[in-house]
Design a protein around this motif. Structure first.
Motif, PDB file in Angstrom:
ATOM      1  N   MET A  88      40.947  -6.031 128.474  1.00  0.00           N
ATOM      2  CA  MET A  88      40.540  -5.326 129.302  1.00  0.00           C
ATOM      3  C   MET A  88      39.710  -3.885 129.544  1.00  0.00           C
ATOM      4  N   LEU A  89      39.688  -3.278 128.142  1.00  0.00           N
ATOM      5  CA  LEU A  89      39.183  -2.255 128.124  1.00  0.00           C
ATOM      6  C   LEU A  89      37.060  -2.686 128.191  1.00  0.00           C
ATOM      7  N   GLY A  90      37.130  -3.818 127.357  1.00  0.00           N
ATOM      8  CA  GLY A  90      35.922  -4.399 127.997  1.00  0.00           C
ATOM      9  C   GLY A  90      35.477  -4.750 129.325  1.00  0.00           C
ATOM     10  N   MET A  91      36.479  -5.094 129.870  1.00  0.00           N
ATOM     11  CA  MET A  91      36.611  -5.238 131.602  1.00  0.00           C
ATOM     12  C   MET A  91      35.720  -3.823 132.554  1.00  0.00           C
ATOM     13  N   GLY A  92      36.907  -2.655 132.040  1.00  0.00           N
ATOM     14  CA  GLY A  92      36.539  -1.498 132.578  1.00  0.00           C
ATOM     15  C   GLY A  92      34.773  -1.069 132.295  1.00  0.00           C
ATOM     16  N   MET A  93      34.952  -1.574 130.670  1.00  0.00           N
ATOM     17  CA  MET A  93      33.206  -1.134 130.925  1.00  0.00           C
ATOM     18  C   MET A  93      32.274  -1.646 131.463  1.00  0.00           C
ATOM     19  N   THR A  94      32.398  -2.504 131.737  1.00  0.00           N
ATOM     20  CA  THR A  94      31.599  -3.364 132.635  1.00  0.00           C
ATOM     21  C   THR A  94      31.104  -2.973 133.934  1.00  0.00           C
ATOM     22  N   LEU A  95      32.192  -2.458 134.587  1.00  0.00           N
ATOM     23  CA  LEU A  95      32.675  -1.721 135.622  1.00  0.00           C
ATOM     24  C   LEU A  95      31.540  -0.266 135.889  1.00  0.00           C
ATOM     25  N   ARG A  96      31.435  -0.341 137.037  1.00  0.00           N
ATOM     26  CA  ARG A  96      30.519   1.202 137.956  1.00  0.00           C
ATOM     27  C   ARG A  96      31.083   1.227 139.056  1.00  0.00           C
ATOM     28  N   PRO A  97      31.156   3.336 139.017  1.00  0.00           N
ATOM     29  CA  PRO A  97      31.190   3.098 140.484  1.00  0.00           C
ATOM     30  C   PRO A  97      30.817   2.584 141.610  1.00  0.00           C
ATOM     31  N   ALA A  98      29.666   2.419 141.322  1.00  0.00           N
ATOM     32  CA  ALA A  98      28.643   1.712 142.893  1.00  0.00           C
ATOM     33  C   ALA A  98      29.740  -0.077 142.306  1.00  0.00           C
TER      34      ALA A  98
END
Length: 323
Positions: A48-58
């Motif tokens: 889940m940490l990795g998933m969060g790292m792939t996100l951007r505010p956009a």
């Protein structure tokens, strides 16, 4: 980095076979791997940490631009799959633990590999990313509530404990990953190609742990659970697509909702089942982890060959690479 990207592509392509082989090894030698269950929550937190790292505010922009398809998709995610899980379990007369496991899978947020499947199927990837993200952020509230309502008659459910677990396993790591990308974008960009390897390794160990800990159940009624999982996943795809069609969404959006509804974060379901019920309750999630990647790949391949009308072709690309 080219080698890492090549390895990630290879492992992503053969992910289902890798997990299936690992499960077979665990079934053959359960005593070796059953102790791995204690590591499941930590492994899911890393994924889940990795998933969060792939996100951007956009990625959250679609919430403001196109709220209706997103709300429809997330509502379908949290209504269709839990009810299907309960209905199939009752129809097949599964045990209370396996019924709880089916409901847990259904009440989990979207699977992290769904975005790639939607992209490959020429679906609406931006909608897919938004659905996975929003359903994940809602999981601490909706998953415990759904499990309490639907599984409470089969065995005791502590929604408060489930809420805390999901906060620890899902919400905190995802938000931490998102903030890391905002604060250290260059460092995180260098790690993105490694994330699929981490995801595959984590899910593989989760499946091995669950299979080893519930090996006797698998050997006695394993086929029945496989049938239940295949039905759950297949009906999720079908109902998800039909909902998009009934509400006259574009074909690309229908495909996104179909795959998002059908593919679940089964790793989270396995972690919660082991932590709050019994490894046997995690068996549907372990089988789901393998099957939904196989079925998702087949569905994406079929839709990619069919294409979509030129006016509807999505121009977006998947923003996350987790398996």
């Amino acid at each position: 980095m080219h080698r890492i990207r090549t390895v990630s592509t290879f492992i992503g392509r053969w992910f289902a076979l890798i997990v299936l082989t690992a499960g077979g090894i665990a079934l053959a030698a359960p005593s070796v791997f059953s102790g791995l269950t204690v590591a499941i929550p930590w492994l899911l937190s890393i994924i889940m940490l990795g998933m969060g790292m792939t996100l951007r505010p956009a990625d959250f922009g679609i919430v403001a631009r196109r709220p209706w398809p997103l709300l429809l998709g997330v509502a379908a995610q949290y209504i269709v799959m839990p009810l299907l899980g309960l209905g199939i379990a009752v129809a097949l007369d599964l045990s209370p633990l396996l019924t709880a496991g089916m409901i847990l899978v259904g009440a989990s947020p979207g699977g992290t590999s769904s975005n790639v499947m939607v992209f490959l199927s020429k679906g609406d990837t931006a909608l897919s990313v938004a659905m996975t993200t929003v359903s994940t952020l809602l999981a601490p509230l909706l998953t415990p509530l759904l499990v309490l309502v639907l599984a409470g008659e089969f065995l005791p459910v502590d929604p408060g404990a489930l809420f805390i677990s999901i906060l620890q396993i899902v919400l905190v790591p995802v938000l931490a990953g998102l903030f890391l990308r905002m604060l250290l974008p260059r460092m995180v960009e260098k790690l993105l190609d490694i994330l699929p390897l981490v995801s595959v390794a984590g899910i593989t160990v989760v499946v091995m742990a669950v299979v080893a800990a519930s090996s006797s159940t698998i050997l006695s009624i394993g086929i029945l659970v496989v049938v239940a999982v295949v039905l759950h996943n297949s009906l999720g795809y079908t109902v998800g697509y039909l909902i998009g069609r009934v509400f006259k969404l574009p074909i690309a959006s229908r495909r996104a909702i179909s795959i998002e509804v059908g593919m679940q974060n089964s790793g989270l379901a396995a972690a919660l089942a082991v932590a709050h019920f019994n490894p046997v309750a995690a068996l549907p999630a372990a089988i789901f982890s393998v099957w939904h990647n196989v079925s998702g790949s087949l569905l994406a391949s079929y839709w990619s060959r069919k294409g979509v009308p030129v006016a509807e072709t999505p121009a977006s690309e998947p923003s996350r690479t987790s398996a």
